[in-house]
Scaffold this active site. Sequence first.
Site, PDB file in Angstrom:
ATOM      1  N   SER A 190       0.854  -1.189   0.000  1.00 41.62           N
ATOM      2  CA  SER A 190       0.000   0.000   0.000  1.00 41.62           C
ATOM      3  C   SER A 190       0.887   1.235   0.000  1.00 41.62           C
ATOM      4  CB  SER A 190      -0.869  -0.001   1.257  1.00 41.62           C
ATOM      5  OG  SER A 190      -1.362   1.302   1.512  1.00 41.62           O
ATOM      6  N   TYR A 194      -2.188  -0.771  10.005  1.00 41.79           N
ATOM      7  CA  TYR A 194      -2.244  -1.295   8.627  1.00 41.79           C
ATOM      8  C   TYR A 194      -0.915  -1.060   7.911  1.00 41.79           C
ATOM      9  CZ  TYR A 194      -3.828  -1.343   3.693  1.00 41.79           C
ATOM     10  OH  TYR A 194      -3.967  -1.578   2.343  1.00 41.79           O
TER      11      TYR A 194
HETATM   12  P1  NAP Z   1     -11.100  -6.260  -0.438  1.00 43.51           P
HETATM   13  O1  NAP Z   1     -12.020  -5.782  -1.487  1.00 43.51           O
HETATM   14  O2  NAP Z   1     -11.395  -5.980   0.989  1.00 43.51           O
HETATM   15  O3  NAP Z   1     -10.924  -7.859  -0.604  1.00 43.51           O
HETATM   16  C1  NAP Z   1     -10.101  -8.552   0.284  1.00 43.51           C
HETATM   17  C2  NAP Z   1      -9.881  -9.967  -0.210  1.00 43.51           C
HETATM   18  O4  NAP Z   1      -9.003 -10.632   0.707  1.00 43.51           O
HETATM   19  C3  NAP Z   1     -11.159 -10.784  -0.261  1.00 43.51           C
HETATM   20  O5  NAP Z   1     -11.077 -11.691  -1.331  1.00 43.51           O
HETATM   21  C4  NAP Z   1     -11.156 -11.543   1.068  1.00 43.51           C
HETATM   22  O6  NAP Z   1     -11.823 -12.791   0.996  1.00 43.51           O
HETATM   23  C5  NAP Z   1      -9.658 -11.771   1.264  1.00 43.51           C
HETATM   24  N1  NAP Z   1      -9.308 -11.863   2.675  1.00 43.51           N
HETATM   25  C6  NAP Z   1      -9.283 -10.859   3.589  1.00 43.51           C
HETATM   26  N2  NAP Z   1      -8.936 -11.328   4.787  1.00 43.51           N
HETATM   27  C7  NAP Z   1      -8.735 -12.672   4.652  1.00 43.51           C
HETATM   28  C8  NAP Z   1      -8.381 -13.716   5.531  1.00 43.51           C
HETATM   29  N3  NAP Z   1      -8.176 -13.509   6.826  1.00 43.51           N
HETATM   30  N4  NAP Z   1      -8.288 -14.961   5.029  1.00 43.51           N
HETATM   31  C9  NAP Z   1      -8.516 -15.191   3.738  1.00 43.51           C
HETATM   32  N5  NAP Z   1      -8.857 -14.265   2.852  1.00 43.51           N
HETATM   33  C10 NAP Z   1      -8.974 -13.006   3.305  1.00 43.51           C
HETATM   34  O7  NAP Z   1      -9.606  -5.767  -0.693  1.00 43.51           O
HETATM   35  P2  NAP Z   1      -9.000  -4.773  -1.803  1.00 43.51           P
HETATM   36  O8  NAP Z   1      -9.387  -3.390  -1.474  1.00 43.51           O
HETATM   37  O9  NAP Z   1      -9.247  -5.333  -3.147  1.00 43.51           O
HETATM   38  O10 NAP Z   1      -7.446  -4.911  -1.430  1.00 43.51           O
HETATM   39  C11 NAP Z   1      -6.649  -5.981  -1.897  1.00 43.51           C
HETATM   40  C12 NAP Z   1      -5.236  -5.753  -1.421  1.00 43.51           C
HETATM   41  O11 NAP Z   1      -4.792  -4.476  -1.881  1.00 43.51           O
HETATM   42  C13 NAP Z   1      -5.094  -5.723   0.098  1.00 43.51           C
HETATM   43  O12 NAP Z   1      -3.900  -6.341   0.483  1.00 43.51           O
HETATM   44  C14 NAP Z   1      -5.052  -4.239   0.418  1.00 43.51           C
HETATM   45  O13 NAP Z   1      -4.327  -3.970   1.591  1.00 43.51           O
HETATM   46  C15 NAP Z   1      -4.351  -3.696  -0.793  1.00 43.51           C
HETATM   47  N6  NAP Z   1      -4.645  -2.282  -1.072  1.00 43.51           N
HETATM   48  C16 NAP Z   1      -5.938  -1.849  -1.234  1.00 43.51           C
HETATM   49  C17 NAP Z   1      -6.169  -0.509  -1.512  1.00 43.51           C
HETATM   50  C18 NAP Z   1      -7.559   0.051  -1.733  1.00 43.51           C
HETATM   51  O14 NAP Z   1      -7.714   1.276  -1.740  1.00 43.51           O
HETATM   52  N7  NAP Z   1      -8.555  -0.773  -1.953  1.00 43.51           N
HETATM   53  C19 NAP Z   1      -5.098   0.366  -1.601  1.00 43.51           C
HETATM   54  C20 NAP Z   1      -3.802  -0.106  -1.435  1.00 43.51           C
HETATM   55  C21 NAP Z   1      -3.591  -1.450  -1.168  1.00 43.51           C
HETATM   56  P3  NAP Z   1     -13.395 -12.978   1.395  1.00 43.51           P
HETATM   57  O15 NAP Z   1     -14.086 -11.683   1.056  1.00 43.51           O
HETATM   58  O16 NAP Z   1     -13.851 -14.117   0.565  1.00 43.51           O
HETATM   59  O17 NAP Z   1     -13.429 -13.292   2.853  1.00 43.51           O
HETATM   60  O1  2V4 Z   2      -7.137   5.901   1.287  1.00 46.18           O
HETATM   61  C1  2V4 Z   2      -6.170   5.167   0.983  1.00 46.18           C
HETATM   62  C2  2V4 Z   2      -6.276   3.750   1.111  1.00 46.18           C
HETATM   63  C3  2V4 Z   2      -7.473   3.087   1.471  1.00 46.18           C
HETATM   64  C4  2V4 Z   2      -8.767   3.669   1.321  1.00 46.18           C
HETATM   65  O2  2V4 Z   2      -9.014   4.458   0.410  1.00 46.18           O
HETATM   66  C5  2V4 Z   2      -9.884   3.104   2.144  1.00 46.18           C
HETATM   67  C6  2V4 Z   2      -9.944   1.606   1.986  1.00 46.18           C
HETATM   68  C7  2V4 Z   2     -10.232   1.148   0.591  1.00 46.18           C
HETATM   69  O3  2V4 Z   2     -10.962   1.089   2.839  1.00 46.18           O
HETATM   70  C8  2V4 Z   2      -8.604   1.065   2.466  1.00 46.18           C
HETATM   71  C9  2V4 Z   2      -7.430   1.762   1.860  1.00 46.18           C
HETATM   72  C10 2V4 Z   2      -6.285   1.038   1.735  1.00 46.18           C
HETATM   73  C11 2V4 Z   2      -5.159   1.659   1.268  1.00 46.18           C
HETATM   74  O4  2V4 Z   2      -4.040   0.916   1.187  1.00 46.18           O
HETATM   75  C12 2V4 Z   2      -5.129   3.001   0.926  1.00 46.18           C
HETATM   76  C13 2V4 Z   2      -3.933   3.586   0.396  1.00 46.18           C
HETATM   77  O5  2V4 Z   2      -2.994   2.873   0.039  1.00 46.18           O
HETATM   78  C14 2V4 Z   2      -3.837   5.002   0.287  1.00 46.18           C
HETATM   79  C15 2V4 Z   2      -4.950   5.780   0.579  1.00 46.18           C
HETATM   80  C16 2V4 Z   2      -4.847   7.178   0.526  1.00 46.18           C
HETATM   81  C17 2V4 Z   2      -3.613   7.759   0.162  1.00 46.18           C
HETATM   82  C18 2V4 Z   2      -2.541   6.993  -0.178  1.00 46.18           C
HETATM   83  C19 2V4 Z   2      -2.644   5.626  -0.114  1.00 46.18           C
HETATM   84  O6  2V4 Z   2      -1.589   4.891  -0.430  1.00 46.18           O
END
Ligand code: NAP
Ligand code: 2V4
Length: 253
Positions: free
Chosen positions: A147, A160
């Site tokens: 992230s 986180y």
């Molecule tokens: P999401 O929509 O919340 O989906 C999370 C996924 O991980 C789901 O498939 C869930 O499975 C699985 N999961 C979560 N906890 C688990 C556990 N304890 N055991 C097994 N499976 C588990 O996530 P996302 O936003 O797409 O994020 C994906 C990755 O990108 C994460 O590592 C997150 O930290 C990273 N990320 C996200 C953002 C963002 O803004 N969305 C930004 C930067 C990085 P089930 O739903 O089937 O339980």
């Molecule tokens: O703000 C983020 C961010 C976020 C969110 O948007 C909310 C969410 C989708 O529930 C969890 C989340 C995970 C993240 O890893 C980030 C993130 O990486 C981030 C955000 C704002 C500014 C810089 C970032 O790298």
Amino acid sequence: MPKLTDRTALVTGASRGIGRAIAERLAQEGALVAVHYGTRTEAAEQVVADIRAAGGRAFAVQAELGLADGIDILFKSLEAQLEEHAGSTRLDILVNNAGLMGTALPEDISGEWFDRMMAVNAKAPLFVIQRALSLIPDHGRIINISSGLTRFAAPEQVTYAMTKGALEQISLHLARHLGKRRITVNTVAPGSTDNGSELFRVPEVRAAMSQLSAFGEVAEPTVIADVVAFLASADARWITGAFVDASGGTLLG
Ligand code: NAP
Ligand code: 2V4
């Protein structure tokens, strides 16, 4: 031309969001994809059905990654289904994407929650890799989804971000360890990405998140999947131990 024909891939947390997009993209490139999920069986089966409907190959694998026996459950199912669908247990591409998100100000962090976050986001990927190493051939790929918050201060995200900082260490140290086998290990760090959560439907929240990026938008999961597909391909064979900023310029300040 598809770039991952005859490859096999495991994408953890592929039932929705970024993981789903990665699974679909790797399948589009010709890989047989193991769609891992934790609790949402229907969603994961839908991802598999959509991949197959688009002409790709996939199967679902369930495991709760925060529990002691999660890794064992994951690999027993993975190995059996790889054998069934590909004729061997070879795993060319591992994407550690599954993760828990959540916020708590430093004053409010509980030890229990901290331990759970660490267990799922940092410990599980390390032990998934440990268990996968005997299945990953020379020239394999490991991609860890971190992230931008490891480089962008947000006090309520300290737990986180700590888990993701730990995850990033895996890429650094295992890239050196696995270099002799030409296995690359890289980190992809998205910024705010629309994972379908209700949060992104709230106009003020979306606008605030959007203005953080140099492009003035939150990412769609497919743009992150494109970066992962590149790192998984032969074109990226000389990139290892890298931190790939896929935050749309959020980290530029
Ligand atoms: P999401 O929509 O919340 O989906 C999370 C996924 O991980 C789901 O498939 C869930 O499975 C699985 N999961 C979560 N906890 C688990 C556990 N304890 N055991 C097994 N499976 C588990 O996530 P996302 O936003 O797409 O994020 C994906 C990755 O990108 C994460 O590592 C997150 O930290 C990273 N990320 C996200 C953002 C963002 O803004 N969305 C930004 C930067 C990085 P089930 O739903 O089937 O339980
Ligand atoms: O703000 C983020 C961010 C976020 C969110 O948007 C909310 C969410 C989708 O529930 C969890 C989340 C995970 C993240 O890893 C980030 C993130 O990486 C981030 C955000 C704002 C500014 C810089 C970032 O790298």
